[in-house]
Design a protein around this motif. Structure first.
Motif, mmCIF file in Angstrom:
data_model
loop_
_atom_site.group_PDB
_atom_site.id
_atom_site.type_symbol
_atom_site.label_atom_id
_atom_site.label_comp_id
_atom_site.label_asym_id
_atom_site.label_seq_id
_atom_site.Cartn_x
_atom_site.Cartn_y
_atom_site.Cartn_z
ATOM 1 N N HIS A 260 0.858 -1.176 0.000
ATOM 2 C CA HIS A 260 0.000 0.000 0.000
ATOM 3 C C HIS A 260 0.899 1.232 0.000
ATOM 4 O O HIS A 260 1.624 1.477 0.964
ATOM 5 C CB HIS A 260 -0.907 -0.007 1.243
ATOM 6 C CG HIS A 260 -1.770 -1.213 1.331
ATOM 7 N ND1 HIS A 260 -1.290 -2.439 1.734
ATOM 8 C CD2 HIS A 260 -3.091 -1.390 1.038
ATOM 9 C CE1 HIS A 260 -2.273 -3.315 1.697
ATOM 10 N NE2 HIS A 260 -3.359 -2.714 1.284
ATOM 11 N N VAL A 261 0.863 1.972 -1.088
ATOM 12 C CA VAL A 261 1.728 3.134 -1.259
ATOM 13 C C VAL A 261 0.877 4.387 -1.395
ATOM 14 O O VAL A 261 -0.055 4.451 -2.212
ATOM 15 C CB VAL A 261 2.618 2.973 -2.505
ATOM 16 C CG1 VAL A 261 3.382 4.282 -2.801
ATOM 17 C CG2 VAL A 261 3.613 1.834 -2.302
ATOM 18 N N VAL A 262 1.181 5.369 -0.556
ATOM 19 C CA VAL A 262 0.506 6.659 -0.623
ATOM 20 C C VAL A 262 1.462 7.658 -1.278
ATOM 21 O O VAL A 262 2.614 7.792 -0.850
ATOM 22 C CB VAL A 262 0.088 7.130 0.786
ATOM 23 C CG1 VAL A 262 -0.526 8.525 0.703
ATOM 24 C CG2 VAL A 262 -0.893 6.144 1.403
ATOM 25 N N THR A 263 0.976 8.310 -2.303
ATOM 26 C CA THR A 263 1.770 9.288 -3.057
ATOM 27 C C THR A 263 1.184 10.676 -2.854
ATOM 28 O O THR A 263 -0.026 10.873 -2.978
ATOM 29 C CB THR A 263 1.756 8.962 -4.563
ATOM 30 O OG1 THR A 263 2.253 7.631 -4.767
ATOM 31 C CG2 THR A 263 2.620 9.940 -5.351
ATOM 32 N N GLY A 264 2.050 11.630 -2.543
ATOM 33 C CA GLY A 264 1.635 13.022 -2.424
ATOM 34 C C GLY A 264 2.399 13.850 -3.444
ATOM 35 O O GLY A 264 3.620 13.736 -3.556
#
Length: 267
Positions: A260-264
């Protein structure tokens, strides 16, 4: 985790005997582990010594001294976080978001696997990696210098050269995200052989992520991105944390890798 047992008097050196010894110790992927050991050891005695250490419970990557990560052989050392295959998904997302990035930072770099993989894929790139742990920095220097990068020691952004402010195209921050009271639930290999500083993310596991999110906008170039790995249940909160700091955030999931990768992204 293999159980402790004695190595047979006839030290294993053939593939079949190595597989048999590892399987008897409880190694689920005995065939694959045997291939790594046989590809690394230079002598039958070396094979026997590696099998003995693996049977005694040492993680395979520390037994052979390297881990495969996105096709690269990444050197690892005792006391350093071993790169996980699921983190390859973070690298893929970074390359998809910023395929033309010229400046890359690998924060909380551990062995430097993420930065090395990004540099290998992007080609000519200015790469900086940083970690607070001296053991990680020593290990990362070999892996990162091999692709022309630099490694710095210090606490998050404090370790980085000030000239990077506003220039970073990809900020990969594989921060510790295990809640403090869940450390004891980790596999024994992680609990016994990896540094707590690389695992413990505080009460809800997101303490370090919050610190990264607060400062990331000052270091990213316009359109630059920060990427973090989280667990499934932490991901919605992680998205909110990045958005509260002015970033456009999204979650990407790989069910195959349980990643699970969160990109901002900085506007």
């Amino acid at each position: 985790m293999p159980s402790v047992s004695a190595v047979p008097p006839s030290a294993p050196s053939s593939r079949d005997s190595v597989v048999a010894a590892l399987r008897a110790a409880g190694c689920v992927f005995a065939e694959d582990e045997a291939e790594m050991i046989l590809a690394t050891a230079r002598t039958p005695a070396g094979v026997a010594a590696m099998v003995e250490r693996r049977v005694a419970g040492l993680p395979l990557e520390l037994v052979v001294g390297w881990a495969e990560f996105r096709g690269l052989r990444i050197a690892v050392a005792p006391g350093v976080f071993v790169p996980r295959r699921r983190t390859e998904f973070l690298v893929e997302q970074a390359l998809r978001q910023a395929p033309g990035a010229a400046v890359v930072v690998d924060l909380c770099c551990g062995s430097g696997a993420v930065g090395a993989a990004l540099a290998a894929a992007l080609g000519r790139v200015e790469l900086h990696a940083a970690d607070i742990d001296p053991a990680a920095v020593r290990c990362a220097r070999g892996n990162v210098s091999a692709v022309g990068g630099q490694v710095h020691q210090g606490d998050l952004f404090d370790a980085l050269p000030g000239a990077l402010r506003g220039r970073v195209g990809i900020l990969a921050a594989n921060v510790p995200y295990v809640p403090s009271d869940e450390i004891g639930l980790l596999p024994q290999e992680a609990r016994d052989h990896e540094p707590l500083v690389a695992l413990d993310g505080g009460t809800d596991g997101l303490d370090v992520l919050r610190r990264v999110a607060a400062d990331a906008p000052h270091w990213l170039a316009p359109g630059g991105c920060v990427l973090v790995e989280t667990s499934r249940h932490q991901a919605p909160t992680a998205v909110e944390v990045l958005e509260r700091n002015g970033l456009t955030a999204r979650l990407t999931v790989s069910e195959e890798l349980n990643a699970h990768v969160v990109t901002g992204v900085r506007p």
